[in-house]
Scaffold this motif. Structure first.
Motif, PDB file in Angstrom:
ATOM      1  N   TYR A   4      37.194  28.667  51.135  1.00  0.00           N
ATOM      2  CA  TYR A   4      35.858  28.002  51.977  1.00  0.00           C
ATOM      3  C   TYR A   4      35.441  29.109  52.697  1.00  0.00           C
ATOM      4  N   LEU A  47      35.749  21.062  60.711  1.00  0.00           N
ATOM      5  CA  LEU A  47      36.599  21.157  59.645  1.00  0.00           C
ATOM      6  C   LEU A  47      37.343  22.230  59.790  1.00  0.00           C
ATOM      7  N   GLU A  60      34.100  22.218  50.930  1.00  0.00           N
ATOM      8  CA  GLU A  60      34.450  21.446  52.028  1.00  0.00           C
ATOM      9  C   GLU A  60      35.247  20.067  51.471  1.00  0.00           C
ATOM     10  N   THR A  86      31.221  29.937  51.895  1.00  0.00           N
ATOM     11  CA  THR A  86      30.579  29.153  52.774  1.00  0.00           C
ATOM     12  C   THR A  86      30.263  29.778  54.156  1.00  0.00           C
ATOM     13  N   ARG A  93      31.044  21.699  60.318  1.00  0.00           N
ATOM     14  CA  ARG A  93      31.756  22.723  59.796  1.00  0.00           C
ATOM     15  C   ARG A  93      32.882  23.239  60.723  1.00  0.00           C
ATOM     16  N   ILE A  98      29.309  18.082  55.496  1.00  0.00           N
ATOM     17  CA  ILE A  98      30.510  18.980  54.986  1.00  0.00           C
ATOM     18  C   ILE A  98      31.030  18.433  53.709  1.00  0.00           C
ATOM     19  N   CYS A 137      38.925  18.624  52.841  1.00  0.00           N
ATOM     20  CA  CYS A 137      39.268  17.525  53.408  1.00  0.00           C
ATOM     21  C   CYS A 137      40.087  16.718  52.918  1.00  0.00           C
TER      22      CYS A 137
END
Length: 605
Positions: A562, A582, A522, A566, A579, A517, A526
């Motif tokens: 995101y 996340l 990503e 993605t 993922r 990730i 984060c």
């Protein structure tokens, strides 16, 4: 960023400087620089191309040792890379969380956080319910007073802003470890209560506000008719209102207090305690305040009035405390009230008031100091907020038919929740305070009214408030939370499944998972999660819930971006789970922030 990251990078820079010093590549730099100076040099770069974290310490050292920043940076960067390469990998267990460092002229050292360290944030968010809640107010006892409206009419939009500010600040303070008592102070003494009684009495006699015999300073809103109807309903045997002034006054105040509480409950705002101004007259505390200040030689008599030497405490002029007719001026009961707060053991008191109270702050503070009982100079702490302008169809709305002169809190909830009228509002409250319409109105009003600094004016756009799309910031943030939950469900997992999977990962697995990730979207997400502790600390220290709103909007924007760029539910099982972790961490922070604001977190929209 995480405090631990700041600490780790500060130590990395400091150790690199020591290496430079030990190899005689730099003079005795450690004689004039310490770890605290390096900590304060660290910040987030404005441009994401410049890494995750940046330090401008080069500027400071360069001036001190008379060495060009480019040459200094070249030496320092080499030593930092040396320290990083001495580890087998950029490993948070060994307190090295950097995988890349690069100098950027004219004097910045930029750092890229390792994928493993970023995934550690995801893991912390999921596994630690208290993630981000820095307990800076642990064991602190705080009295928070807000709204404190006169019981003479409905709560207006200013009260609404104050209510939402106060309740959100209370939630933030509680999360920071404090014990908070939310208090409502009723100004139930003075001319305004007399005018309320006269207004109700006039309406009972069928005297309209347009009639010349209606009280000069009476209240003209339709809500007075509502008071009259209920009074008649409960006092059918009463035939002569001329001899019922006290009964009318008591009933009217009680009725309007109840109405105010209904409106506040619609916003899910409830108080722990109530104080009445009248009690300070009845129990003699106001007279005791006068005697105490008099004993300390801070009063004098002039023109048959009692004057307070407030200039001694920085006021621009002395103030009358007791008029020649024996009536106390309005700030004297406030002194008695705040003395009462202090006597109840509250070392910290916070007041939230409208900007129109600015002039009384110095007088109350001066009065508390004149008592000479040991009250701190910063007691109470006051947050002043500006008023709210309401706009509908591009035009400012100024008058509410029900209130007669202003837009009410109830108006905002009804408009935002698409509630047709006052009758429907009352029915919804009586039948189900958590009805979808009330809930929608509550969420919008709460979110909107704390979306700017308290000291700035705010425009409440009714048209935007009623939209159920990305133009409405509440919808935008709530939809991010709902979308996150939907992604997890569609992937065939539950929250519990992902938590169990995370618990079974080893620290070594974190490095592998982190790399799964680590695309640009990503990485940004984060880093945004890692910002939450700092955002929360700032909101706590500055009593600024709008900081949470700003953060929520940024977090939601990056999550939507995101999602749009993605694919989450991929064939590679490890990639998919990484993922989804996340996504789950993002949903946890979204929920945590929305709860601090008193806004609901719908899993489906």
């Amino acid at each position: 960023m995480l405090c631990s990251w700041n600490e780790s990078i500060s130590e990395l820079i400091f150790n690199a400087l020591v290496l430079c010093q030990n190899t005689d590549e730099l003079p005795e730099v450690c004689d004039f620089i310490d770890i605290n100076k390096i900590r304060s040099s660290i910040s987030k770069p404005r441009d994401k191309e410049n890494g995750d974290i940046s330090s401008n310490i080069i500027f400071f050292i360069s001036k001190k040792i008379q060495l060009g920043p480019n040459q200094l940076a070249s030496i320092l960067q080499e030593k930092i890379n040396e320290l990083i390469l001495n580890k087998e990998e950029a490993d948070f267990e060994n307190n090295i969380i950097v995988e890349k460092v690069k100098y950027a002229p004219p004097g910045f050292i930029n750092f890229w956080i390792s994928a493993a360290a970023k995934f550690e944030v995801v893991a912390q968010v999921i596994s630690d319910e208290e993630f981000g809640f820095i307990k800076s107010n642990k064991n602190q006892k705080i009295l928070l007073e807000f709204v404190s409206a006169n019981p003479t009419g409905p709560l207006h939009v200013g009260h609404a802003r104050q209510a939402v500010l106060g309740d959100s600040i209370a939630k933030i303070l509680v999360a920071s470890g404090a014990s908070v008592n939310k208090e409502f102070y009723y100004n139930d003494a003075g001319n305004q209560i007399e005018n309320l009684m006269l207004s109700v009495k006039a309406r009972l006699k069928r005297i309209s506000p347009e009639d010349s015999s209606f009280p000069k300073d009476g209240y003209k809103g339709d809500y007075i008719n509502e008071v009259c109807k209920e009074f008649v309903k409960q006092n059918q045997s009463l035939h002569d209102t001329n001899d019922s002034s006290e009964e009318i006054k008591s009933f009217s105040v009680g009725y309007l207090r109840k109405e105010q509480n209904i409106d506040l409950s619609a916003l899910s705002i409830f108080f722990d305690s109530f104080k009445l101004e009248s009690t300070f007259y009845l129990n003699g505390q106001i007279e005791n305040v006068i005697k105490a200040i008099e004993k300390n030689n801070k009063v004098y008599t002039k023109d048959s009035a009692l004057w307070f030497r407030s200039t001694f405490y920085g006021d621009d002029k002395d103030r009358v405390m007791r008029k020649a007719d024996g009536e106390y001026t309005y700030f004297v009961p406030d002194i008695a009230y705040h003395l009462d707060k202090w006597k109840r053991g509250y070392g910290r008191a916070i007041n939230i008031q409208g900007f129109d109270h600015h002039g009384t702050l110095k007088r109350v503070a001066a009065g508390l100091q004149a008592l000479n009982v040991g009250i701190e100079n910063n007691f109470p702490q006051t947050i002043l907020h500006k008023m709210v302008k309401v706009v509908r169809d591009g035009k400012e709305v100024k008058i509410s038919k029900r209130s007669g002169s202003f837009i009410t809190l109830r108006d905002l909830i009804c408009w935002a929740g698409n509630i047709k009228n006052n009758e429907e509002f009352v029915n919804l409250i009586n039948n189900n305070n958590s009805s979808p319409k009330i809930q929608r109105g509550r969420d919008v009003v709460r979110f909107f009214l704390i979306s700017k600094k308290a000291e700035t004016e705010f425009t409440f756009d009714v048209d935007v408030a009623q939209k159920q799309n990305d133009e409405n910031p509440v919808f935008y943030v709530q939809y991010a939370f709902a979308r996150a939950n939907s992604l997890i469900y569609q992937a065939g997992f539950s929250e519990e499944d992902l938590i169990k999977y995370l618990k079974n990962l080893s620290k070594h697995d974190f490095c592998k998972i982190g790399k799964l990730i680590n695309n640009s979207k990503e990485s940004l997400l984060c880093m945004r999660l890692a910002e939450f502790p700092t955002i929360f600390q700032t909101a706590t220290n500055e009593l600024a819930p709008h900081m949470i709103v700003f953060y929520l909007r940024d977090l939601a924007a990056e999550f939507h971006s995101y999602y749009n760029n993605t694919k989450i539910n991929v064939d590679n099982e490890n990639q998919k789970k990484a993922r989804l972790l996340l996504v789950l961490a993002t949903s946890f922070i979204l929920k945590k922030c929305l709860k601090l604001l008193g806004v609901t977190c719908p899993k489906r929209m």
